[in-house]
Design a protein around this motif. Structure first.
Motif, PDB file in Angstrom:
ATOM      1  N   LEU A  54     -21.556  36.696  17.241  1.00  0.00           N
ATOM      2  CA  LEU A  54     -22.612  36.176  16.363  1.00  0.00           C
ATOM      3  C   LEU A  54     -23.119  37.278  15.439  1.00  0.00           C
ATOM      4  O   LEU A  54     -23.301  37.059  14.234  1.00  0.00           O
ATOM      5  CB  LEU A  54     -23.758  35.594  17.195  1.00  0.00           C
ATOM      6  N   PHE A  55     -23.329  38.468  15.992  1.00  0.00           N
ATOM      7  CA  PHE A  55     -23.832  39.563  15.164  1.00  0.00           C
ATOM      8  C   PHE A  55     -22.847  39.902  14.053  1.00  0.00           C
ATOM      9  O   PHE A  55     -23.243  40.204  12.928  1.00  0.00           O
ATOM     10  CB  PHE A  55     -24.115  40.805  16.015  1.00  0.00           C
ATOM     11  N   ARG A  56     -21.562  39.868  14.362  1.00  0.00           N
ATOM     12  CA  ARG A  56     -20.556  40.169  13.332  1.00  0.00           C
ATOM     13  C   ARG A  56     -20.621  39.144  12.192  1.00  0.00           C
ATOM     14  O   ARG A  56     -20.491  39.510  11.016  1.00  0.00           O
ATOM     15  CB  ARG A  56     -19.162  40.224  13.948  1.00  0.00           C
ATOM     16  N   GLY A 108     -28.809  48.536  13.473  1.00  0.00           N
ATOM     17  CA  GLY A 108     -27.724  48.232  14.386  1.00  0.00           C
ATOM     18  C   GLY A 108     -26.890  49.445  14.730  1.00  0.00           C
ATOM     19  O   GLY A 108     -26.411  49.594  15.855  1.00  0.00           O
ATOM     20  N   ALA A 109     -26.728  50.361  13.771  1.00  0.00           N
ATOM     21  CA  ALA A 109     -25.911  51.555  13.991  1.00  0.00           C
ATOM     22  C   ALA A 109     -26.590  52.531  14.945  1.00  0.00           C
ATOM     23  O   ALA A 109     -25.938  53.422  15.484  1.00  0.00           O
ATOM     24  CB  ALA A 109     -25.619  52.243  12.666  1.00  0.00           C
ATOM     25  N   LEU A 110     -27.883  52.352  15.178  1.00  0.00           N
ATOM     26  CA  LEU A 110     -28.605  53.235  16.087  1.00  0.00           C
ATOM     27  C   LEU A 110     -28.547  52.757  17.533  1.00  0.00           C
ATOM     28  O   LEU A 110     -29.118  53.378  18.412  1.00  0.00           O
ATOM     29  CB  LEU A 110     -30.081  53.347  15.645  1.00  0.00           C
ATOM     30  N   ALA A 111     -27.828  51.664  17.775  1.00  0.00           N
ATOM     31  CA  ALA A 111     -27.682  51.146  19.139  1.00  0.00           C
ATOM     32  C   ALA A 111     -27.077  52.210  20.032  1.00  0.00           C
ATOM     33  O   ALA A 111     -26.220  52.976  19.606  1.00  0.00           O
ATOM     34  CB  ALA A 111     -26.806  49.898  19.128  1.00  0.00           C
ATOM     35  N   LEU A 121     -19.654  51.082  16.292  1.00  0.00           N
ATOM     36  CA  LEU A 121     -18.424  51.533  15.631  1.00  0.00           C
ATOM     37  C   LEU A 121     -18.095  50.670  14.420  1.00  0.00           C
ATOM     38  O   LEU A 121     -17.641  51.181  13.388  1.00  0.00           O
ATOM     39  CB  LEU A 121     -17.261  51.540  16.621  1.00  0.00           C
ATOM     40  N   ALA A 122     -18.317  49.351  14.527  1.00  0.00           N
ATOM     41  CA  ALA A 122     -18.075  48.456  13.391  1.00  0.00           C
ATOM     42  C   ALA A 122     -18.986  48.808  12.221  1.00  0.00           C
ATOM     43  O   ALA A 122     -18.567  48.799  11.060  1.00  0.00           O
ATOM     44  CB  ALA A 122     -18.279  47.007  13.807  1.00  0.00           C
ATOM     45  N   ARG A 127     -19.974  51.481   6.947  1.00  0.00           N
ATOM     46  CA  ARG A 127     -20.595  52.547   6.161  1.00  0.00           C
ATOM     47  C   ARG A 127     -19.531  53.422   5.507  1.00  0.00           C
ATOM     48  O   ARG A 127     -19.636  53.802   4.341  1.00  0.00           O
ATOM     49  CB  ARG A 127     -21.509  53.395   7.045  1.00  0.00           C
ATOM     50  N   ALA A 128     -18.471  53.727   6.248  1.00  0.00           N
ATOM     51  CA  ALA A 128     -17.394  54.559   5.701  1.00  0.00           C
ATOM     52  C   ALA A 128     -16.715  53.870   4.512  1.00  0.00           C
ATOM     53  O   ALA A 128     -16.359  54.528   3.523  1.00  0.00           O
ATOM     54  CB  ALA A 128     -16.377  54.878   6.790  1.00  0.00           C
TER      55      ALA A 128
END
Length: 199
Positions: A54-56, A108-111, A121-122, A127-128
């Motif tokens: 769902l988050f994706r 989310g990236a700070l999880a 990682l996603a 971001r990359a």
């Protein structure tokens, strides 16, 4: 009477997006999601799969509907205009909704838990990809003499993202839009200028 409750998938995704944006990936429970969407857990699983799936879907929607200013910025004529459009649009977006300040992707990236590692990682990969697009745009600006020949476009792209992410974190911490716009202005005041400027 015993009919299953039907729901609008588009509205459900938007409701889930708001919850994830407000609480971050790890802060959201299945109860939060079922209450926000207005369905029981089996219907949630049936429509979207698990929380990660769902988050994706929510993240794809966020990039398409809320971060659309980034691809628009890349089309602007100068690198400084690209940077200004991105930073000022971020200051607006990150403070637009009082109940969900900051950036869904940055939060989310700070999880930190092992369960959330695939999401982290996603988000790092996304971001990359954005950083690569900026680097390519700045390489073009260098070829067009909009940036000095000595410009390290990878560093410039990383700098812009560092300010962008800082704006998101400070918005979450309560900085006003005006202050964040001033921060953007400070970053832009150091923007390198090539030989084509003013010609």
């Amino acid at each position: 009477m015993g009919r299953k409750r039907e729901f609008d998938v588009d509205q459900a995704l938007e409701a889930a997006l708001c919850v994830f944006w407000r609480k971050g990936y790890e802060g959201v429970s299945y109860t939060d999601l079922t209450q926000a969407i207005g369905v029981e857990r089996p219907a949630l699983y049936s429509a979207f799969g698990n929380k990660e799936a769902l988050f994706r879907q929510v993240l794809a929607r966020y990039y398409e509907r809320y971060l659309d200013f980034i691809p628009a910025a890349l089309e602007l004529p100068t690198s400084r205009e690209v940077a200004a459009h991105i930073l000022l649009s971020a200051a607006d977006l990150n403070t637009r909704y009082p109940d969900r300040r900051g950036c869904l992707a940055v939060q989310g990236a700070l999880a930190g838990s092992d369960d959330a590692e695939p999401i982290r990682l996603a988000l790092i990969d996304a971001r990359a990809e954005g950083e690569a697009l900026l680097r390519d745009r700045f390489e073009r600006a260098k070829r067009e003499r909009d940036l000095p020949e000595t410009t390290d476009c990878a560093v410039l792209a990383a700098f812009l993202l560092a300010v962008l992410h800082g704006i998101a974190v400070q918005a979450k911490a309560g900085f006003s839009r005006e202050m964040l716009e001033a921060v953007a202005g400070q970053a832009l005041s150091t923007w390198p200028v090539g030989s084509s400027a003013g010609s």
